[in-house]
Design an enzyme around this catalytic site. Structure first.
Site, mmCIF file in Angstrom:
data_model
loop_
_atom_site.group_PDB
_atom_site.id
_atom_site.type_symbol
_atom_site.label_atom_id
_atom_site.label_comp_id
_atom_site.label_asym_id
_atom_site.label_seq_id
_atom_site.Cartn_x
_atom_site.Cartn_y
_atom_site.Cartn_z
ATOM 1 N N PHE A 181 -14.976 59.614 13.448
ATOM 2 C CA PHE A 181 -15.504 58.347 13.954
ATOM 3 C C PHE A 181 -17.033 58.362 13.864
ATOM 4 C CE2 PHE A 181 -16.690 55.603 17.674
ATOM 5 C CZ PHE A 181 -16.241 54.405 17.131
ATOM 6 N N ASN A 183 -19.583 58.264 15.752
ATOM 7 C CA ASN A 183 -20.455 59.082 16.594
ATOM 8 C C ASN A 183 -20.100 60.570 16.602
ATOM 9 O OD1 ASN A 183 -18.135 59.139 18.105
ATOM 10 N ND2 ASN A 183 -19.014 58.243 19.953
ATOM 11 N N LYS A 184 -19.183 60.967 15.734
ATOM 12 C CA LYS A 184 -18.757 62.365 15.719
ATOM 13 C C LYS A 184 -19.691 63.232 14.864
ATOM 14 C CE LYS A 184 -15.131 61.976 18.369
ATOM 15 N NZ LYS A 184 -15.240 60.580 18.798
ATOM 16 N N ASN A 185 -19.524 64.544 14.989
ATOM 17 C CA ASN A 185 -20.372 65.493 14.248
ATOM 18 C C ASN A 185 -20.273 65.270 12.745
ATOM 19 O OD1 ASN A 185 -19.940 66.554 16.927
ATOM 20 N ND2 ASN A 185 -20.818 68.489 16.219
#
Length: 377
Positions: A181, A183-185
């Site tokens: 997604f 906002n993920k790493n």
């Protein structure tokens, strides 16, 4: 609006080039780039892990439960402190969610002990979450699940690249479920990965991903197959080439990005550790290497969290909450979910501060000084 936003994507011209190459190729649906993404992700995980790229981590969790035969009347233990995807997929397959509490106020993950307290004869699976990127203590959890004959699913949405005793998260359970997604790493907008060391479970996942078909559109396009069989019922949880191309670039950046996150977290801790009104979790845990997905803190009980968030917003600092307790959501109010006192208390006081790999030390200091200013008013 924001002087420091909660998250910013770690993108540059490499992502733009990768997407343009896909557009120029004329092949947009799942294809060769997806295969390469799966291969490279498998190599990153090691342990002869097989990977299946998907449309989301929620899709991965759903497939994991279906492949393991979890259904009506079965109980699935999930963390009391997690995103709603975990409870939603359990309910979607007809199973009953049971909450496992956090280990402690320092370790917000579930543990073998908090899981064991909730096991009954109806328990068929456990979904663990490596919260904020910090791995669970896996030796005891794996041993417990093996002893009880319970399936183990890792929700690795927060922890790509994290490891426990040198072994990558997502390789301990029957399945690992990763999120890509925004906002993920590892960020592609929407996307996920399903990992397994079992050939049989890996094949099950691939069937569920694409209608149970024995050959894909790409195979027929390349002349490798003329038609296809349906081996089992399945869904459409495919990723596309645009997002896989982004995933390849983001995966190449992941190790360095996680190192940057670690440095930023250490700088946060150095600047906030003396503030009595704030507790910083996950300190001095052994045998783990975190992915440092988010930086959560616990506010003192006397601090009004909503007012605190508004005060930060007024100063241009974005913040968030990970996560509201399930019992506060309309959809779950009548489920009679079991008590999880530590998780419920954390949910009521947790605050997530900005963290992303391109963030500067000066921005960390601005956030910390703003917090001190608000507390000292």
């Amino acid at each position: 609006m924001w002087k420091v936003e909660l998250f910013a994507p770690n993108y540059d011209e490499k992502e733009s080039k990768a997407v343009n190459e896909v557009l120029d190729s004329g092949w947009l649906t799942m294809g060769e780039r997806t295969k390469e993404f799966e291969k490279n992700f498998s190599f990153m995980l090691g342990n002869e892990t097989k990977c299946t790229a998907l449309s989301s981590a929620t899709a991965a969790l759903h497939i994991a439960l279906m492949s393991l035969g979890i259904g009506e009347g079965d109980e699935v233990i999930i963390p009391a402190l997690t995103f709603v995807a975990d409870i939603n997929v359990v309910r979607i397959v007809g199973a009953v969610p049971v909450l496992a509490d956090c280990t402690s106020y320092n370790d917000w993950n579930m543990s073998a002990q908090t899981i064991a307290q909730e096991i009954t004869e109806k328990t068929k699976a456990v979904i663990i979450v490596h919260f904020a990127g910090y791995p669970c203590q896996m030796d005891e959890i794996v041993a417990l699940c093996k002893e009880k004959g319970i399936a183990l699913i890792e929700d690795v949405a927060h922890a790509p690249g994290a490891s426990y005793k040198g072994q990558k998260c997502g390789t301990f359970g029957d399945y690992g479920c990763f999120s890509f997604f925004t906002n993920k790493n590892l960020s592609v907008g929407e996307g996920g990965m399903l990992s397994s060391k079992s050939l049989e479970l890996d094949q099950q996942g691939k069937y569920f991903r694409s209608h149970g078909m024995t050959s894909l559109t790409l195979d027929r396009h390349k002349g490798r197959a003329i038609t296809y069989d349906i081996a089992q019922s399945g869904l459409n949880y495919r990723i596309d080439e645009i997002r896989s191309s982004l995933g390849l670039v983001q995966l190449s950046k992941l190790e360095e990005a996680n190192k940057n996150r670690k440095k930023l977290v250490e700088h946060y801790i150095q600047n906030l550790k003396e503030i009595e009104e704030i507790t910083i979790p996950f300190l001095e845990l052994e045998n783990i290497e975190s992915a440092y997905h988010i930086f959560p803190i616990l506010l003192d009980k006397n601090i009004n969290r909503v007012a605190f968030i508004q005060a930060l917003k007024k100063e241009g600092i974005q913040s968030s909450i990970h996560y509201p307790t399930f019992k506060n959501f309309t959809a779950f109010k009548n489920l009679n979910l079991n008590m999880a006192p530590i998780a419920e208390d954390i949910s009521s006081r947790e605050l997530t501060l900005p963290l992303y790999p391109t963030m500067s030390f000066k921005q960390v200091e601005l956030v910390c000084n703003t917090i001190k200013k608000i507390i000292n008013r």
